[in-house]
Design a protein around this motif. Structure first.
Motif, mmCIF file in Angstrom:
data_model
loop_
_atom_site.group_PDB
_atom_site.id
_atom_site.type_symbol
_atom_site.label_atom_id
_atom_site.label_comp_id
_atom_site.label_asym_id
_atom_site.label_seq_id
_atom_site.Cartn_x
_atom_site.Cartn_y
_atom_site.Cartn_z
ATOM 1 N N ILE A 42 33.367 23.503 -42.902
ATOM 2 C CA ILE A 42 32.053 22.856 -41.933
ATOM 3 C C ILE A 42 30.930 22.534 -42.629
ATOM 4 C CG2 ILE A 42 30.857 23.420 -39.926
ATOM 5 C CD1 ILE A 42 33.772 23.110 -39.124
ATOM 6 N N ILE A 43 30.527 23.156 -43.559
ATOM 7 C CA ILE A 43 29.393 22.874 -44.355
ATOM 8 C C ILE A 43 29.317 21.510 -45.006
ATOM 9 C CG2 ILE A 43 27.621 23.581 -46.077
ATOM 10 C CD1 ILE A 43 27.658 26.560 -45.070
ATOM 11 N N GLY A 44 30.516 21.406 -45.784
ATOM 12 C CA GLY A 44 30.837 20.123 -46.395
ATOM 13 C C GLY A 44 30.896 18.857 -45.692
ATOM 14 N N ILE A 45 31.364 19.276 -44.432
ATOM 15 C CA ILE A 45 31.516 18.107 -43.494
ATOM 16 C C ILE A 45 30.018 17.650 -43.191
ATOM 17 C CG2 ILE A 45 32.155 17.360 -41.175
ATOM 18 C CD1 ILE A 45 34.858 18.517 -41.905
ATOM 19 N N LEU A 46 29.104 18.554 -42.626
ATOM 20 C CA LEU A 46 27.849 18.436 -42.442
ATOM 21 C C LEU A 46 27.155 17.463 -43.213
ATOM 22 C CD1 LEU A 46 26.961 21.412 -40.278
ATOM 23 C CD2 LEU A 46 27.374 19.405 -39.427
ATOM 24 N N LEU A 47 27.262 17.948 -44.600
ATOM 25 C CA LEU A 47 26.420 17.635 -45.749
ATOM 26 C C LEU A 47 26.875 15.960 -46.005
ATOM 27 C CD1 LEU A 47 26.251 20.447 -48.297
ATOM 28 C CD2 LEU A 47 24.710 19.439 -47.127
ATOM 29 N N VAL A 48 28.134 15.765 -46.088
ATOM 30 C CA VAL A 48 28.616 14.381 -46.014
ATOM 31 C C VAL A 48 28.175 13.519 -45.017
ATOM 32 C CG1 VAL A 48 30.745 12.832 -45.888
ATOM 33 C CG2 VAL A 48 30.701 14.991 -47.259
ATOM 34 N N ILE A 49 28.146 14.082 -43.685
ATOM 35 C CA ILE A 49 27.384 13.171 -42.496
ATOM 36 C C ILE A 49 26.088 12.803 -42.771
ATOM 37 C CG2 ILE A 49 27.062 13.327 -40.199
ATOM 38 C CD1 ILE A 49 29.595 14.923 -39.651
ATOM 39 N N LEU A 50 25.394 13.922 -43.297
ATOM 40 C CA LEU A 50 24.182 13.777 -43.661
ATOM 41 C C LEU A 50 23.738 12.736 -44.862
ATOM 42 C CD1 LEU A 50 21.054 14.687 -42.984
ATOM 43 C CD2 LEU A 50 21.412 16.528 -44.650
ATOM 44 N N ILE A 51 24.510 12.891 -45.672
ATOM 45 C CA ILE A 51 24.219 12.019 -46.803
ATOM 46 C C ILE A 51 24.577 10.588 -46.319
ATOM 47 C CG2 ILE A 51 25.389 11.083 -48.979
ATOM 48 C CD1 ILE A 51 25.574 13.987 -49.783
ATOM 49 N N LYS A 52 25.620 10.175 -45.473
ATOM 50 C CA LYS A 52 25.914 8.748 -45.071
ATOM 51 C C LYS A 52 24.599 8.399 -44.227
ATOM 52 C CE LYS A 52 30.662 9.005 -44.815
ATOM 53 N NZ LYS A 52 32.071 9.256 -43.876
ATOM 54 N N ILE A 53 24.050 9.300 -43.454
ATOM 55 C CA ILE A 53 23.115 8.874 -42.595
ATOM 56 C C ILE A 53 21.749 8.597 -43.361
ATOM 57 C CG2 ILE A 53 21.144 9.820 -40.873
ATOM 58 C CD1 ILE A 53 23.361 11.358 -39.569
ATOM 59 N N ILE A 54 21.668 9.354 -44.515
ATOM 60 C CA ILE A 54 20.293 8.982 -45.123
ATOM 61 C C ILE A 54 20.685 7.585 -46.027
ATOM 62 C CG2 ILE A 54 19.205 9.706 -47.527
ATOM 63 C CD1 ILE A 54 19.694 12.590 -46.268
ATOM 64 N N ILE A 55 21.887 7.382 -46.513
ATOM 65 C CA ILE A 55 22.105 6.109 -47.327
ATOM 66 C C ILE A 55 21.935 5.002 -46.267
ATOM 67 C CG2 ILE A 55 24.133 4.761 -48.274
ATOM 68 C CD1 ILE A 55 24.880 7.427 -49.568
ATOM 69 N N LYS A 56 22.253 5.119 -44.976
ATOM 70 C CA LYS A 56 22.370 4.046 -43.942
ATOM 71 C C LYS A 56 20.864 3.709 -43.771
ATOM 72 C CE LYS A 56 23.442 2.784 -39.299
ATOM 73 N NZ LYS A 56 24.192 2.976 -38.261
ATOM 74 N N LEU A 57 19.890 4.792 -43.506
ATOM 75 C CA LEU A 57 18.326 4.611 -43.446
ATOM 76 C C LEU A 57 17.758 3.853 -44.757
ATOM 77 C CD1 LEU A 57 17.491 7.796 -41.724
ATOM 78 C CD2 LEU A 57 17.502 5.775 -40.790
ATOM 79 N N ILE A 58 18.166 4.308 -45.822
ATOM 80 C CA ILE A 58 17.846 3.615 -47.241
ATOM 81 C C ILE A 58 18.174 2.087 -47.094
ATOM 82 C CG2 ILE A 58 17.937 3.653 -49.689
ATOM 83 C CD1 ILE A 58 17.935 6.710 -49.583
ATOM 84 N N VAL A 59 19.387 1.727 -46.858
ATOM 85 C CA VAL A 59 19.752 0.453 -46.813
ATOM 86 C C VAL A 59 19.120 -0.237 -45.821
ATOM 87 C CG1 VAL A 59 21.941 -0.904 -46.449
ATOM 88 C CG2 VAL A 59 22.142 0.737 -47.977
ATOM 89 N N ASN A 60 18.931 0.150 -44.505
ATOM 90 C CA ASN A 60 18.159 -0.401 -43.615
ATOM 91 C C ASN A 60 16.734 -0.683 -44.013
ATOM 92 O OD1 ASN A 60 20.337 -0.869 -41.733
ATOM 93 N ND2 ASN A 60 19.822 0.779 -40.453
ATOM 94 N N GLY A 61 16.009 0.406 -44.490
ATOM 95 C CA GLY A 61 14.739 0.217 -44.916
ATOM 96 C C GLY A 61 14.661 -0.974 -45.917
ATOM 97 N N VAL A 62 15.496 -1.014 -46.959
ATOM 98 C CA VAL A 62 15.244 -2.054 -47.917
ATOM 99 C C VAL A 62 15.463 -3.398 -47.394
ATOM 100 C CG1 VAL A 62 16.581 -2.897 -50.011
ATOM 101 C CG2 VAL A 62 15.892 -0.805 -50.077
ATOM 102 N N LEU A 63 16.718 -3.300 -46.539
ATOM 103 C CA LEU A 63 16.790 -4.649 -45.767
ATOM 104 C C LEU A 63 15.819 -5.210 -44.907
ATOM 105 C CD1 LEU A 63 20.701 -4.701 -45.124
ATOM 106 C CD2 LEU A 63 19.623 -6.055 -46.738
ATOM 107 N N GLY A 64 15.200 -4.259 -44.023
ATOM 108 C CA GLY A 64 14.230 -4.538 -43.419
ATOM 109 C C GLY A 64 13.029 -5.144 -44.038
ATOM 110 N N GLY A 65 12.674 -4.294 -45.147
ATOM 111 C CA GLY A 65 11.383 -4.999 -46.017
ATOM 112 C C GLY A 65 11.630 -6.083 -46.692
ATOM 113 N N ILE A 66 12.788 -6.481 -47.053
ATOM 114 C CA ILE A 66 12.819 -7.590 -47.652
ATOM 115 C C ILE A 66 12.985 -8.906 -46.525
ATOM 116 C CG2 ILE A 66 14.782 -9.207 -48.799
ATOM 117 C CD1 ILE A 66 15.665 -6.674 -50.187
ATOM 118 N N LEU A 67 13.470 -8.534 -45.469
ATOM 119 C CA LEU A 67 13.482 -9.602 -44.398
ATOM 120 C C LEU A 67 12.000 -9.656 -43.831
ATOM 121 C CD1 LEU A 67 16.553 -8.911 -42.245
ATOM 122 C CD2 LEU A 67 16.342 -10.651 -43.458
#
Length: 86
Positions: free
Chosen positions: A18-43
């Motif tokens: 369960i802890i492993g699954i929660l960490l994977v989900i958290l990492i996916k959310i953080i990566i998505k926010l970073i990608v959106n942030g970079v794309l938003g700044g460039i745009l």
């Protein structure tokens, strides 16, 4: 090895899973926010560079950066629509 030890071992493996699954989900959310942030700044920069030629620009301040960072491309479109409406 008693029944309690086996049960504790299985319960520990389940909690680790369960802890492993929660960490994977958290990492996916953080990566998505970073990608959106970079794309938003460039745009934001592209809209201001190209849009300056045709009279469209978005002021870059902390609020617009947060909106572009969280929402990405839809955030930029939202900022442009709000700027033209208000």
């Amino acid at each position: 090895m008693g029944f309690g030890s086996i049960f504790a071992f299985i319960f520990g493996l389940f909690l680790l899973y369960i802890i492993g699954i929660l960490l994977v989900i958290l990492i996916k959310i953080i990566i998505k926010l970073i990608v959106n942030g970079v794309l938003g700044g460039i745009l934001l920069l592209i809209v201001n560079l190209i849009g300056g030629l045709i009279g469209i620009s978005i002021v870059i301040n902390p609020l617009t950066a947060i909106i572009a960072g969280i929402f990405g491309i839809p955030g930029i479109v939202l900022l442009l629509i709000m700027q033209n409406i208000l």
